[in-house]
Design a protein around this motif. Structure first.
Motif, PDB file in Angstrom:
ATOM      1  N   ASP A  17      -3.382   6.325  -1.723  1.00  0.00           N
ATOM      2  CA  ASP A  17      -2.903   6.566  -0.356  1.00  0.00           C
ATOM      3  C   ASP A  17      -3.816   5.912   0.676  1.00  0.00           C
ATOM      4  O   ASP A  17      -3.344   5.314   1.646  1.00  0.00           O
ATOM      5  CB  ASP A  17      -2.801   8.066  -0.060  1.00  0.00           C
ATOM      6  CG  ASP A  17      -1.650   8.747  -0.774  1.00  0.00           C
ATOM      7  OD1 ASP A  17      -0.806   8.037  -1.370  1.00  0.00           O
ATOM      8  OD2 ASP A  17      -1.599   9.999  -0.747  1.00  0.00           O
TER       9      ASP A  17
ATOM     10  N   ARG B 152      -4.210   9.621  -6.620  1.00  0.00           N
ATOM     11  CA  ARG B 152      -3.262   9.651  -5.500  1.00  0.00           C
ATOM     12  C   ARG B 152      -3.973   9.429  -4.171  1.00  0.00           C
ATOM     13  O   ARG B 152      -3.526   8.633  -3.344  1.00  0.00           O
ATOM     14  CB  ARG B 152      -2.493  10.979  -5.469  1.00  0.00           C
ATOM     15  CG  ARG B 152      -1.382  11.009  -4.403  1.00  0.00           C
ATOM     16  CD  ARG B 152      -0.807  12.405  -4.214  1.00  0.00           C
ATOM     17  NE  ARG B 152      -1.771  13.365  -3.715  1.00  0.00           N
ATOM     18  CZ  ARG B 152      -2.215  13.413  -2.458  1.00  0.00           C
ATOM     19  NH1 ARG B 152      -1.797  12.544  -1.570  1.00  0.00           N
ATOM     20  NH2 ARG B 152      -3.084  14.336  -2.082  1.00  0.00           N
ATOM     21  N   GLU B 153      -5.112  10.096  -3.974  1.00  0.00           N
ATOM     22  CA  GLU B 153      -5.820   9.977  -2.696  1.00  0.00           C
ATOM     23  C   GLU B 153      -6.370   8.569  -2.475  1.00  0.00           C
ATOM     24  O   GLU B 153      -6.269   8.028  -1.377  1.00  0.00           O
ATOM     25  CB  GLU B 153      -6.936  11.016  -2.608  1.00  0.00           C
ATOM     26  CG  GLU B 153      -6.399  12.411  -2.387  1.00  0.00           C
ATOM     27  CD  GLU B 153      -7.486  13.431  -2.134  1.00  0.00           C
ATOM     28  OE1 GLU B 153      -8.621  13.029  -1.825  1.00  0.00           O
ATOM     29  OE2 GLU B 153      -7.194  14.627  -2.241  1.00  0.00           O
TER      30      GLU B 153
ATOM     31  N   ASN C 258      -3.236   2.254   0.745  1.00  0.00           N
ATOM     32  CA  ASN C 258      -1.984   1.956   1.460  1.00  0.00           C
ATOM     33  C   ASN C 258      -2.170   2.048   2.973  1.00  0.00           C
ATOM     34  O   ASN C 258      -1.605   1.246   3.727  1.00  0.00           O
ATOM     35  CB  ASN C 258      -0.864   2.893   1.006  1.00  0.00           C
ATOM     36  CG  ASN C 258      -0.462   2.630  -0.429  1.00  0.00           C
ATOM     37  OD1 ASN C 258      -0.675   1.545  -0.966  1.00  0.00           O
ATOM     38  ND2 ASN C 258       0.106   3.636  -1.072  1.00  0.00           N
ATOM     39  N   GLU C 259      -2.966   3.015   3.427  1.00  0.00           N
ATOM     40  CA  GLU C 259      -3.237   3.128   4.861  1.00  0.00           C
ATOM     41  C   GLU C 259      -4.000   1.909   5.371  1.00  0.00           C
ATOM     42  O   GLU C 259      -3.685   1.367   6.431  1.00  0.00           O
ATOM     43  CB  GLU C 259      -4.034   4.401   5.157  1.00  0.00           C
ATOM     44  CG  GLU C 259      -3.229   5.673   5.016  1.00  0.00           C
ATOM     45  CD  GLU C 259      -4.067   6.917   5.259  1.00  0.00           C
ATOM     46  OE1 GLU C 259      -4.997   6.865   6.097  1.00  0.00           O
ATOM     47  OE2 GLU C 259      -3.792   7.941   4.621  1.00  0.00           O
TER      48      GLU C 259
END
Length: 140
Positions: free
Chosen positions: A56, A52-53, A59-60
């Motif tokens: 994420d 997940r990290e 995506n950033e």
């Protein structure tokens, strides 16, 4: 609770250096005698969190690429040499930023994929252990 390094994204836990060097190696290695090579050991919940990290973060970086593209398509305020030359430099900077961010997105996605692979190995190992227990007549 397992021994070894614990994933701590905020740096609130510190492990002695000797225990970290003992576990250094590639992801997914096994820590059993004779298995050949050491690796990092994470529990299933930690692996899910790492996926997940990294996703994420990718995506950033992808969102930041949209901002970099606006820099890469900038135009000077006028048609004189100074405005045009300055805009050329700004576009080159935006292109370089976009390229660097693209590399970061790819890296983060690759890291997430490695942890997804590790989750698959985790599930496979767990299934094998369940099968072995059932074959010996045990129950879970």
């Amino acid at each position: 609770m397992s021994e070894g390094p614990v994933y701590d994204p905020h740096g609130t836990r510190r492990a002695p250096l000797r225990s970290l060097t003992h576990h250094a190696g590639s992801y997914g290695g096994q820590e059993t005698p004779g298995a050949g090579g050491s690796g990092f050991q994470y529990d299933e919940a930690t692996l899910h969190e790492l996926v997940r990290e990294w996703s994420d973060l990718a995506n950033e970086f992808q969102d930041d690429r949209e901002q970099a593209r606006s820099i890469a398509t900038t135009h000077g305020p006028g048609l004189e040499y100074a405005s045009t030359g300055n805009a050329d430099r700004i576009r080159a900077s935006g292109d370089a930023l976009d390229s660097a961010l693209e590399q970061r997105v790819e890296y983060c996605r690759a890291m997430a994929a490695k942890f997804v692979t590790a989750l698959g190995k985790y599930a496979t190992a767990e299934e094998a252990q369940v099968t072995e227990i059932k074959q010996t007549g045990g129950t879970l």
